[in-house]
Design a protein around this motif. Structure first.
Motif, PDB file in Angstrom:
ATOM      1  N   GLY A  95     -40.300  -2.465 -40.647  1.00 38.02           N
ATOM      2  CA  GLY A  95     -40.755  -3.987 -40.234  1.00 38.02           C
ATOM      3  C   GLY A  95     -40.916  -3.698 -41.824  1.00 38.02           C
ATOM      4  O   GLY A  95     -40.749  -3.243 -42.386  1.00 38.02           O
ATOM      5  N   VAL A  96     -40.999  -5.035 -42.555  1.00 40.81           N
ATOM      6  CA  VAL A  96     -40.745  -5.960 -43.320  1.00 40.81           C
ATOM      7  C   VAL A  96     -42.213  -6.826 -43.611  1.00 40.81           C
ATOM      8  O   VAL A  96     -42.864  -7.366 -43.084  1.00 40.81           O
ATOM      9  CB  VAL A  96     -40.005  -6.825 -43.194  1.00 40.81           C
ATOM     10  N   ILE A  97     -42.855  -6.863 -44.973  1.00 40.45           N
ATOM     11  CA  ILE A  97     -44.005  -7.497 -44.963  1.00 40.45           C
ATOM     12  C   ILE A  97     -43.558  -8.374 -46.174  1.00 40.45           C
ATOM     13  O   ILE A  97     -43.034  -8.453 -47.041  1.00 40.45           O
ATOM     14  CB  ILE A  97     -45.004  -6.450 -45.901  1.00 40.45           C
ATOM     15  N   HIS A  98     -44.123  -9.939 -45.186  1.00 46.15           N
ATOM     16  CA  HIS A  98     -44.247 -11.232 -45.182  1.00 46.15           C
ATOM     17  C   HIS A  98     -44.571 -11.479 -46.036  1.00 46.15           C
ATOM     18  O   HIS A  98     -44.837 -12.052 -47.298  1.00 46.15           O
ATOM     19  CB  HIS A  98     -43.827 -11.936 -44.141  1.00 46.15           C
ATOM     20  N   GLU A  99     -46.348 -11.032 -46.347  1.00 45.69           N
ATOM     21  CA  GLU A  99     -47.660 -11.754 -47.180  1.00 45.69           C
ATOM     22  C   GLU A  99     -48.404 -10.390 -47.158  1.00 45.69           C
ATOM     23  O   GLU A  99     -48.399  -9.516 -46.189  1.00 45.69           O
ATOM     24  CB  GLU A  99     -48.086 -12.857 -46.043  1.00 45.69           C
ATOM     25  N   PHE A 100     -48.623 -10.428 -48.227  1.00 46.76           N
ATOM     26  CA  PHE A 100     -50.143  -9.332 -48.413  1.00 46.76           C
ATOM     27  C   PHE A 100     -50.790  -9.787 -49.386  1.00 46.76           C
ATOM     28  O   PHE A 100     -50.447 -10.004 -50.847  1.00 46.76           O
ATOM     29  CB  PHE A 100     -49.391  -8.049 -49.509  1.00 46.76           C
ATOM     30  N   VAL A 101     -52.368  -9.708 -49.004  1.00 42.38           N
ATOM     31  CA  VAL A 101     -53.901 -10.538 -49.579  1.00 42.38           C
ATOM     32  C   VAL A 101     -54.369  -9.239 -49.481  1.00 42.38           C
ATOM     33  O   VAL A 101     -55.097  -9.051 -48.436  1.00 42.38           O
ATOM     34  CB  VAL A 101     -53.553 -11.770 -48.829  1.00 42.38           C
ATOM     35  N   THR A 135     -43.012  -7.988 -40.195  1.00 42.88           N
ATOM     36  CA  THR A 135     -42.532  -7.855 -38.565  1.00 42.88           C
ATOM     37  C   THR A 135     -42.293  -6.569 -38.660  1.00 42.88           C
ATOM     38  O   THR A 135     -43.624  -5.348 -39.026  1.00 42.88           O
ATOM     39  CB  THR A 135     -41.074  -7.951 -38.607  1.00 42.88           C
ATOM     40  N   PHE A 136     -42.477  -5.980 -36.932  1.00 42.72           N
ATOM     41  CA  PHE A 136     -42.508  -4.855 -36.092  1.00 42.72           C
ATOM     42  C   PHE A 136     -41.548  -4.792 -35.260  1.00 42.72           C
ATOM     43  O   PHE A 136     -41.273  -5.292 -34.684  1.00 42.72           O
ATOM     44  CB  PHE A 136     -44.038  -4.123 -35.771  1.00 42.72           C
ATOM     45  N   GLU A 137     -40.898  -3.042 -35.354  1.00 41.68           N
ATOM     46  CA  GLU A 137     -39.982  -3.362 -34.721  1.00 41.68           C
ATOM     47  C   GLU A 137     -39.869  -1.975 -34.326  1.00 41.68           C
ATOM     48  O   GLU A 137     -39.906  -1.097 -34.803  1.00 41.68           O
ATOM     49  CB  GLU A 137     -38.551  -2.962 -34.903  1.00 41.68           C
ATOM     50  N   MET A 138     -39.705  -0.975 -32.410  1.00 41.17           N
ATOM     51  CA  MET A 138     -39.605  -0.156 -32.250  1.00 41.17           C
ATOM     52  C   MET A 138     -38.070  -0.165 -31.693  1.00 41.17           C
ATOM     53  O   MET A 138     -37.364  -0.416 -31.338  1.00 41.17           O
ATOM     54  CB  MET A 138     -40.275   0.186 -31.185  1.00 41.17           C
ATOM     55  N   GLU A 139     -37.684   0.832 -32.356  1.00 39.66           N
ATOM     56  CA  GLU A 139     -36.301   1.540 -32.263  1.00 39.66           C
ATOM     57  C   GLU A 139     -35.840   1.537 -31.593  1.00 39.66           C
ATOM     58  O   GLU A 139     -36.421   2.279 -30.515  1.00 39.66           O
ATOM     59  CB  GLU A 139     -36.193   2.488 -33.655  1.00 39.66           C
ATOM     60  N   ASN A 140     -34.630   1.650 -30.402  1.00 39.87           N
ATOM     61  CA  ASN A 140     -33.888   2.302 -29.720  1.00 39.87           C
ATOM     62  C   ASN A 140     -34.702   1.867 -28.538  1.00 39.87           C
ATOM     63  O   ASN A 140     -34.764   2.379 -27.350  1.00 39.87           O
ATOM     64  CB  ASN A 140     -33.467   3.526 -30.258  1.00 39.87           C
ATOM     65  N   GLY A 196     -37.929  -6.184 -28.748  1.00 39.21           N
ATOM     66  CA  GLY A 196     -37.375  -7.136 -30.259  1.00 39.21           C
ATOM     67  C   GLY A 196     -38.504  -7.171 -30.618  1.00 39.21           C
ATOM     68  O   GLY A 196     -39.820  -6.435 -31.280  1.00 39.21           O
ATOM     69  N   ILE A 197     -38.159  -7.350 -31.744  1.00 41.18           N
ATOM     70  CA  ILE A 197     -38.964  -7.623 -33.395  1.00 41.18           C
ATOM     71  C   ILE A 197     -40.069  -8.152 -32.582  1.00 41.18           C
ATOM     72  O   ILE A 197     -40.166  -9.265 -32.177  1.00 41.18           O
ATOM     73  CB  ILE A 197     -37.934  -8.167 -33.970  1.00 41.18           C
ATOM     74  N   GLN A 198     -41.591  -7.732 -33.383  1.00 36.23           N
ATOM     75  CA  GLN A 198     -42.400  -8.561 -33.368  1.00 36.23           C
ATOM     76  C   GLN A 198     -42.755  -9.378 -34.274  1.00 36.23           C
ATOM     77  O   GLN A 198     -43.069  -8.145 -35.463  1.00 36.23           O
ATOM     78  CB  GLN A 198     -43.240  -7.845 -32.500  1.00 36.23           C
ATOM     79  N   LEU A 199     -43.873 -10.142 -34.786  1.00 35.55           N
ATOM     80  CA  LEU A 199     -44.013 -10.487 -35.997  1.00 35.55           C
ATOM     81  C   LEU A 199     -46.096 -10.274 -35.761  1.00 35.55           C
ATOM     82  O   LEU A 199     -46.594 -10.474 -34.544  1.00 35.55           O
ATOM     83  CB  LEU A 199     -44.070 -11.964 -35.661  1.00 35.55           C
ATOM     84  N   GLU A 200     -46.834  -9.714 -36.605  1.00 42.04           N
ATOM     85  CA  GLU A 200     -47.614  -9.241 -36.624  1.00 42.04           C
ATOM     86  C   GLU A 200     -48.412 -10.096 -37.890  1.00 42.04           C
ATOM     87  O   GLU A 200     -47.906  -9.651 -38.913  1.00 42.04           O
ATOM     88  CB  GLU A 200     -47.715  -7.649 -36.098  1.00 42.04           C
ATOM     89  N   ILE A 201     -49.706 -10.758 -37.361  1.00 42.57           N
ATOM     90  CA  ILE A 201     -50.278 -11.098 -39.013  1.00 42.57           C
ATOM     91  C   ILE A 201     -51.854 -10.076 -39.135  1.00 42.57           C
ATOM     92  O   ILE A 201     -52.683 -10.916 -37.278  1.00 42.57           O
ATOM     93  CB  ILE A 201     -50.554 -12.692 -38.617  1.00 42.57           C
ATOM     94  N   TYR A 202     -52.435  -9.133 -39.531  1.00 47.94           N
ATOM     95  CA  TYR A 202     -53.903  -8.991 -39.480  1.00 47.94           C
ATOM     96  C   TYR A 202     -54.219  -9.833 -40.442  1.00 47.94           C
ATOM     97  O   TYR A 202     -54.014  -9.875 -41.347  1.00 47.94           O
ATOM     98  CB  TYR A 202     -53.613  -7.411 -39.769  1.00 47.94           C
TER      99      TYR A 202
END
Length: 154
Positions: free
Chosen positions: A74-80, A88-93, A97-103
């Protein structure tokens, strides 16, 4: 075993809100999500890449009992620090699909903290497919494992 991790899945929505209160101070809970050595311990995965910053990315790999490798990335879009990670989070194969995760991380006391995960899927159907898996049991076990692993760091 009690499930301390709570999952709110409203009917007809493509999202989940997952909450968990941890018997860990905020700094240690946050570290469990950004320190590759700790991530490997509680997730049981190999960290291939973990560039934890805005516009950073990560790549993980796990091996199943048959020796098959499975990738996650995945790609980190915001980091505080000690507050928020959006990625984002993706399980390959997989068909997922790709999901957006906000922690979101918050202190409760000096020794306890809370994690709120807002997970958004591409569709309601995709979210519902995930919920048919042993997802709730798995995330609760993972969160229990975080407490076990991180307590050893104190």
């Amino acid at each position: 075993m009690e499930r301390k991790t709570k999952i709110n899945a409203e009917t007809g929505k493509q999202e989940l809100v997952i909450t968990r209160e941890f018997d860990l101070p905020l700094d240690l809970l946050f570290r469990a999500y950004i320190d590759p050595e700790i991530i490997e311990q509680w997730m049981g995965t190999k960290v291939l890449k973990f560039d934890c910053k805005k516009h950073g990315s990560y790549q993980l790999e796990t091996t199943d009992p048959k020796g098959n490798k499975h990738g996650f990335n995945g790609v980190i879009h915001e980091f505080v620090p000690e507050k928020k990670i959006s990625r984002t989070f993706e399980m390959e194969n997989t068909p997922f699909g790709i999901q957006l995760e906000i922690y979101e991380f918050e202190p409760l006391t000096d020794e306890t903290s809370k994690l709120t995960m807002h997970v958004i899927y591409e569709s309601v159907e995709q979210r519902d497919q995930v919920l048919k898996l042993p997802f709730a049991q798995g995330i609760n076990m993972a969160h229990n494992r975080i407490e076990e692993v991180v307590r050893q760091l104190k």
